[in-house]
Design an enzyme around this catalytic site. Structure first.
Site, PDB file in Angstrom:
ATOM      1  N   GLY A   1       0.818  -1.209   0.000  1.00  0.00           N
ATOM      2  CA  GLY A   1       0.000   0.000   0.000  1.00  0.00           C
ATOM      3  C   GLY A   1       0.845   1.249   0.000  1.00  0.00           C
ATOM      4  O   GLY A   1       1.971   1.262  -0.513  1.00  0.00           O
TER       5      GLY A   1
ATOM      6  N   MET B   1       2.580   2.796   2.272  1.00  0.00           N
ATOM      7  CA  MET B   1       3.899   2.668   2.895  1.00  0.00           C
ATOM      8  C   MET B   1       4.704   1.549   2.251  1.00  0.00           C
ATOM      9  O   MET B   1       5.840   1.746   1.830  1.00  0.00           O
ATOM     10  CB  MET B   1       3.747   2.412   4.394  1.00  0.00           C
ATOM     11  CG  MET B   1       3.231   3.588   5.189  1.00  0.00           C
ATOM     12  SD  MET B   1       4.505   4.810   5.574  1.00  0.00           S
ATOM     13  CE  MET B   1       5.359   4.008   6.922  1.00  0.00           C
ATOM     14  N   GLY B   2       4.111   0.357   2.175  1.00  0.00           N
ATOM     15  CA  GLY B   2       4.847  -0.797   1.665  1.00  0.00           C
ATOM     16  C   GLY B   2       5.329  -0.618   0.235  1.00  0.00           C
ATOM     17  O   GLY B   2       6.451  -1.007  -0.106  1.00  0.00           O
TER      18      GLY B   2
ATOM     19  N   ASP C   1       0.922  -8.712  -2.763  1.00  0.00           N
ATOM     20  CA  ASP C   1      -0.239  -7.926  -2.376  1.00  0.00           C
ATOM     21  C   ASP C   1      -1.472  -8.594  -2.970  1.00  0.00           C
ATOM     22  O   ASP C   1      -1.393  -9.254  -4.025  1.00  0.00           O
ATOM     23  CB  ASP C   1      -0.108  -6.487  -2.894  1.00  0.00           C
ATOM     24  CG  ASP C   1      -1.101  -5.535  -2.240  1.00  0.00           C
ATOM     25  OD1 ASP C   1      -0.730  -4.885  -1.249  1.00  0.00           O
ATOM     26  OD2 ASP C   1      -2.253  -5.447  -2.723  1.00  0.00           O
TER      27      ASP C   1
ATOM     28  N   SER D   1       8.189   5.263  10.826  1.00  0.00           N
ATOM     29  CA  SER D   1       7.608   6.588  10.665  1.00  0.00           C
ATOM     30  C   SER D   1       8.195   7.250   9.427  1.00  0.00           C
ATOM     31  O   SER D   1       9.381   7.095   9.136  1.00  0.00           O
ATOM     32  CB  SER D   1       7.880   7.464  11.894  1.00  0.00           C
ATOM     33  OG  SER D   1       7.301   8.742  11.746  1.00  0.00           O
TER      34      SER D   1
ATOM     35  N   GLY E   1       5.664   8.144   6.637  1.00  0.00           N
ATOM     36  CA  GLY E   1       4.503   8.366   5.782  1.00  0.00           C
ATOM     37  C   GLY E   1       4.851   8.331   4.299  1.00  0.00           C
ATOM     38  O   GLY E   1       5.781   7.643   3.878  1.00  0.00           O
TER      39      GLY E   1
ATOM     40  N   LYS F   1       7.324   3.257  18.846  1.00  0.00           N
ATOM     41  CA  LYS F   1       6.525   3.900  17.799  1.00  0.00           C
ATOM     42  C   LYS F   1       5.182   4.374  18.347  1.00  0.00           C
ATOM     43  O   LYS F   1       4.660   5.424  17.943  1.00  0.00           O
ATOM     44  CB  LYS F   1       6.304   2.920  16.641  1.00  0.00           C
ATOM     45  CG  LYS F   1       5.437   3.468  15.488  1.00  0.00           C
ATOM     46  CD  LYS F   1       5.977   4.761  14.924  1.00  0.00           C
ATOM     47  CE  LYS F   1       5.383   5.158  13.578  1.00  0.00           C
ATOM     48  NZ  LYS F   1       3.984   4.964  13.370  1.00  0.00           N
TER      49      LYS F   1
ATOM     50  N   GLU G   1       3.145  12.789  18.651  1.00  0.00           N
ATOM     51  CA  GLU G   1       2.683  13.405  17.396  1.00  0.00           C
ATOM     52  C   GLU G   1       1.274  13.977  17.555  1.00  0.00           C
ATOM     53  O   GLU G   1       0.985  15.091  17.107  1.00  0.00           O
ATOM     54  CB  GLU G   1       2.718  12.358  16.291  1.00  0.00           C
ATOM     55  CG  GLU G   1       2.173  12.773  14.949  1.00  0.00           C
ATOM     56  CD  GLU G   1       2.085  11.588  14.015  1.00  0.00           C
ATOM     57  OE1 GLU G   1       0.965  11.269  13.564  1.00  0.00           O
ATOM     58  OE2 GLU G   1       3.125  10.960  13.744  1.00  0.00           O
TER      59      GLU G   1
END
Length: 291
Positions: free
Chosen positions: A9, A11-12, A30, A112, A114, A164, A171
């Site tokens: 997706g 990130m991946g 995927d 982290s 994004g 995280k 955050e």
């Protein structure tokens, strides 16, 4: 290195691209065949040559266990499974214990960065055994930003996702502070250029940060945020941070408040504020707005 990567997706998919640019061979899987490099999880593992085989799982927390169990049936002694999603840290030790009888090691990695991670690199917080971390270090080195920082072996199983989780709680609080400051500036008639006020903080100020840069980007696109509805979801880490703070008796008022404020954003008409308005009317005669 060679590595399997499940979940391509936002990130991946970018992680696969960054790793390939660094010279690593990444075999992705995927459920969307248009972006997958393999037809099944078994096919993905079959394409990995040599040992140990390493498979990185990048899927939502709700399905991590089923995906790990699926891939584990094709792995064996010395192989490594990495969970790099935003998973609850307390699940990591049970996962490591479940894989251990097969000789499969487990790493939990908080990631982290994004959508900007592809070009800027990802901050990585790793939990697990030092020997397994060393095996995967070339992958971590390719994913992290250039320079001294951006990677930490935080401790044993669970430490990566715990770090995280706290990162995301912080955050939440920082974002809430910027949001409240922006609203106050917008409400002040004598401040004529709120966007440029935020912009001025980007150099020389103690509040300068990447989040501030992103806030300015948003204001550049929509100066008064008129196109955006005031609704913010939470992906889980804020809740887990507050829960962990309760368990450890650590006060986290800023993080807790920022979490509950997100819940308020989902209410079209806050029931609690109805009561506040009603009480103000009762004791002071303050006007109330009627539906």
């Amino acid at each position: 290195m060679q590595m399997g990567l499940i979940g391509l997706g936002r990130m991946g998919g970018n992680m696969r691209e960054r790793l390939r640019a660094a010279g690593h061979t990444i075999v992705g899987y995927d459920m969307n065949p248009e972006i997958s490099d393999s037809t099944t999880v078994a096919d993905m593992v079959d394409q990995l040559e040599g040992t140990p085989r390493v498979v990185w799982v990048m899927v939502p927390d709700q399905v991590v266990d089923s995906v790990i169990d699926d891939v584990a049936q094709y792995l064996g002694e010395g192989d490594i499974i990495i969970d790099g999603g935003n998973s609850r840290w307390s699940n990591d030790i049970p996962r490591a214990e479940r894989l251990a009888p097969k000789g499969i090691d487990y790493l939990d990695v908080g990631v982290s960065g994004g959508v900007w991670g592809l070009q800027n690199g990802y901050a990585l917080m790793v939990g697990g055994k030092p020997d397994s971390v060393a095996v995967v270090q070339p992958i971590f080195d390719a994913l992290k930003p250039e320079g001294e920082f951006g990677f930490v072996h935080a401790g044993d199983h669970g430490a990566g996702h715990f770090a995280k989780m706290v990162h995301n709680g912080i955050e939440y609080a920082i974002m809430q502070a910027f949001a409240e400051g922006w609203e106050l500036l917008e409400a002040a008639d004598h401040v004529t250029d709120v966007r440029q006020v935020f912009n001025s903080w980007r150099e020389g100020s103690v509040v300068k940060s990447w989040l501030l840069d992103l806030a300015v980007n948003a204001l550049n696109e929509d100066e008064h945020l008129e196109k955006i509805r005031g609704y913010a979801s939470d992906s889980g880490e804020g809740r887990w941070t507050v829960e962990a703070a309760i368990d450890l008796a650590v006060p986290v008022p800023a993080i807790a408040t920022s979490l509950f404020t997100r819940f308020t954003s989902r209410q079209e008409d806050s029931p609690a504020m109805k009561m506040v308005a009603a009480m103000r009317n009762q004791f002071g005669g303050h006007a109330v707005k009627e539906n």
